[in-house]
Design a protein around this motif. Structure first.
Motif, PDB file in Angstrom:
ATOM      1  N   GLY A  47       0.831  -0.919  -0.141  1.00 13.55           N
ATOM      2  CA  GLY A  47       0.131  -0.010   0.367  1.00 13.55           C
ATOM      3  C   GLY A  47       0.783   1.223  -0.004  1.00 13.55           C
ATOM      4  O   GLY A  47       0.138   2.118   0.276  1.00 13.55           O
ATOM      5  N   GLN A  48       1.807   1.545  -0.129  1.00 16.41           N
ATOM      6  CA  GLN A  48       3.302   2.436   0.061  1.00 16.41           C
ATOM      7  C   GLN A  48       3.260   2.866  -1.474  1.00 16.41           C
ATOM      8  O   GLN A  48       4.196   1.287  -1.815  1.00 16.41           O
ATOM      9  N   GLU A  49       3.339   4.133  -1.946  1.00 14.37           N
ATOM     10  CA  GLU A  49       4.762   4.077  -2.940  1.00 14.37           C
ATOM     11  C   GLU A  49       5.872   4.655  -2.627  1.00 14.37           C
ATOM     12  O   GLU A  49       6.626   4.911  -1.735  1.00 14.37           O
ATOM     13  N   LYS A  50       6.739   3.079  -3.505  1.00 10.55           N
ATOM     14  CA  LYS A  50       8.170   3.077  -3.284  1.00 10.55           C
ATOM     15  C   LYS A  50       9.053   3.817  -4.384  1.00 10.55           C
ATOM     16  O   LYS A  50       7.992   3.243  -5.133  1.00 10.55           O
ATOM     17  N   TYR A  51      10.549   3.707  -4.575  1.00 14.84           N
ATOM     18  CA  TYR A  51      10.630   2.825  -5.666  1.00 14.84           C
ATOM     19  C   TYR A  51      11.919   2.732  -5.793  1.00 14.84           C
ATOM     20  O   TYR A  51      12.947   2.002  -4.461  1.00 14.84           O
ATOM     21  N   ALA A  52      12.713   1.918  -6.650  1.00 17.62           N
ATOM     22  CA  ALA A  52      13.953   1.689  -6.926  1.00 17.62           C
ATOM     23  C   ALA A  52      15.253   2.360  -7.742  1.00 17.62           C
ATOM     24  O   ALA A  52      14.197   2.281  -9.697  1.00 17.62           O
ATOM     25  N   LYS A  53      16.270   2.306  -7.791  1.00 13.42           N
ATOM     26  CA  LYS A  53      17.030   2.127  -9.493  1.00 13.42           C
ATOM     27  C   LYS A  53      17.827   0.622  -8.823  1.00 13.42           C
ATOM     28  O   LYS A  53      17.848   0.937  -8.384  1.00 13.42           O
ATOM     29  N   THR A  54      17.896   0.266 -10.521  1.00 11.70           N
ATOM     30  CA  THR A  54      18.395  -0.835 -11.037  1.00 11.70           C
ATOM     31  C   THR A  54      18.672  -0.532 -12.096  1.00 11.70           C
ATOM     32  O   THR A  54      19.164  -0.335 -13.256  1.00 11.70           O
ATOM     33  N   ASP A 111      12.096 -10.184   6.447  1.00 11.20           N
ATOM     34  CA  ASP A 111      12.380 -10.984   5.274  1.00 11.20           C
ATOM     35  C   ASP A 111      11.689 -10.120   4.587  1.00 11.20           C
ATOM     36  O   ASP A 111      10.618  -9.176   4.730  1.00 11.20           O
ATOM     37  N   PRO A 112      11.976 -10.261   2.674  1.00  4.17           N
ATOM     38  CA  PRO A 112      11.515  -9.194   2.402  1.00  4.17           C
ATOM     39  C   PRO A 112       9.792 -10.112   1.919  1.00  4.17           C
ATOM     40  O   PRO A 112       9.833 -10.714   0.333  1.00  4.17           O
ATOM     41  N   ASN A 113       9.190 -10.276   2.547  1.00  2.00           N
ATOM     42  CA  ASN A 113       7.839 -11.210   2.556  1.00  2.00           C
ATOM     43  C   ASN A 113       7.247 -10.562   1.372  1.00  2.00           C
ATOM     44  O   ASN A 113       6.548 -11.201   0.287  1.00  2.00           O
ATOM     45  N   SER A 114       7.021  -8.934   1.347  1.00  2.00           N
ATOM     46  CA  SER A 114       6.347  -8.182   0.634  1.00  2.00           C
ATOM     47  C   SER A 114       6.572  -8.246  -0.589  1.00  2.00           C
ATOM     48  O   SER A 114       5.498  -8.020  -1.744  1.00  2.00           O
ATOM     49  N   LEU A 115       7.462  -8.191  -0.340  1.00  2.00           N
ATOM     50  CA  LEU A 115       8.294  -8.394  -2.059  1.00  2.00           C
ATOM     51  C   LEU A 115       7.810  -9.375  -3.044  1.00  2.00           C
ATOM     52  O   LEU A 115       7.715  -9.294  -4.028  1.00  2.00           O
ATOM     53  N   LEU A 116       8.315 -10.309  -1.844  1.00  3.31           N
ATOM     54  CA  LEU A 116       8.371 -11.520  -2.552  1.00  3.31           C
ATOM     55  C   LEU A 116       6.750 -11.842  -3.339  1.00  3.31           C
ATOM     56  O   LEU A 116       6.173 -11.811  -4.376  1.00  3.31           O
ATOM     57  N   ASN A 117       5.594 -11.068  -2.319  1.00  2.00           N
ATOM     58  CA  ASN A 117       3.732 -11.661  -2.366  1.00  2.00           C
ATOM     59  C   ASN A 117       4.136 -10.328  -4.321  1.00  2.00           C
ATOM     60  O   ASN A 117       3.175 -10.616  -4.782  1.00  2.00           O
ATOM     61  N   LEU A 118       4.814  -9.692  -3.975  1.00  2.00           N
ATOM     62  CA  LEU A 118       4.796  -8.239  -5.241  1.00  2.00           C
ATOM     63  C   LEU A 118       5.192  -9.145  -6.510  1.00  2.00           C
ATOM     64  O   LEU A 118       4.622  -9.081  -7.511  1.00  2.00           O
ATOM     65  N   ALA A 119       6.078  -9.838  -5.794  1.00  2.00           N
ATOM     66  CA  ALA A 119       6.217 -10.475  -6.959  1.00  2.00           C
ATOM     67  C   ALA A 119       5.619 -11.594  -8.196  1.00  2.00           C
ATOM     68  O   ALA A 119       5.327 -11.916  -9.120  1.00  2.00           O
ATOM     69  N   ILE A 120       4.715 -12.916  -6.833  1.00  2.00           N
ATOM     70  CA  ILE A 120       3.653 -12.914  -7.254  1.00  2.00           C
ATOM     71  C   ILE A 120       2.887 -12.937  -8.565  1.00  2.00           C
ATOM     72  O   ILE A 120       1.637 -13.122  -9.089  1.00  2.00           O
ATOM     73  N   ASN A 121       2.244 -11.815  -7.250  1.00  2.00           N
ATOM     74  CA  ASN A 121       1.226 -10.837  -7.904  1.00  2.00           C
ATOM     75  C   ASN A 121       1.586 -10.050  -9.464  1.00  2.00           C
ATOM     76  O   ASN A 121       0.388 -10.164 -10.531  1.00  2.00           O
ATOM     77  N   LEU A 122       2.142  -9.682  -9.393  1.00  2.00           N
ATOM     78  CA  LEU A 122       2.822  -9.719 -11.460  1.00  2.00           C
ATOM     79  C   LEU A 122       3.173 -10.876 -11.911  1.00  2.00           C
ATOM     80  O   LEU A 122       1.873  -9.806 -12.869  1.00  2.00           O
ATOM     81  N   ILE A 123       3.622 -11.787 -11.316  1.00  2.94           N
ATOM     82  CA  ILE A 123       3.416 -12.739 -12.243  1.00  2.94           C
ATOM     83  C   ILE A 123       1.655 -13.426 -12.651  1.00  2.94           C
ATOM     84  O   ILE A 123       1.954 -13.891 -14.273  1.00  2.94           O
TER      85      ILE A 123
END
Length: 132
Positions: A47-54, A111-123
């Motif tokens: 629910g929070q807007e974030k950013y990343a530079k990759t 642990d990056p569980n929220s990022l894992l959930n994000l990846a699952i939802n993206l897929i």
């Protein structure tokens, strides 16, 4: 278009396909899909807007692998290092292996569980989009 091609060559399309998760992906440095190219991501995590530079750190066309390393952004407030790797493991079947490699800043870092959930939802959303 396969998963690999989407992430490597057209990541900006993710904002169209998964707007609830990825708001934008801009390319300030390099050519889209090239080794060393830099992407700026705006995304929503819990629910929070974030950013990343990759930076694209590795590419293997034969294996359909692309590896993104975070060099700036919210994720590096929690982790010393964060890398996302995806591999299209079975050609046209688009079976995807997604790996999140990370090093915590401290023992207390979650642990990056929220990022894992994000990846699952993206897929799931990418799959649903291309299944239409």
């Amino acid at each position: 278009m396969g998963f690999h091609d989407l992430f490597r060559h057209k990541p900006h399309h993710l904002a169209i396909i998964t707007p609830n998760h990825i708001q934008s992906c801009d390319l300030p440095e390099g050519e889209s899909g090239d080794l060393g190219s830099v992407s700026l991501w705006k995304y929503t995590d819990e629910g929070q807007e974030k950013y990343a530079k990759t930076v694209i750190e590795a590419i293997d066309e034969e294996k359909k692998l692309v590896k993104f390393k975070a060099v700036e952004g919210d994720v590096l407030q929690i982790y010393k290092e964060y890398t996302t790797i995806h591999v299209d493991t079975n050609g046209d079947d688009h079976l995807v292996t997604w790996t999140n490699a990370y090093e915590k800043l401290s023992e207390d870092s979650p642990d990056p569980n929220s990022l894992l959930n994000l990846a699952i939802n993206l897929i799931k959303e990418i799959e649903a989009h291309y299944a239409k």
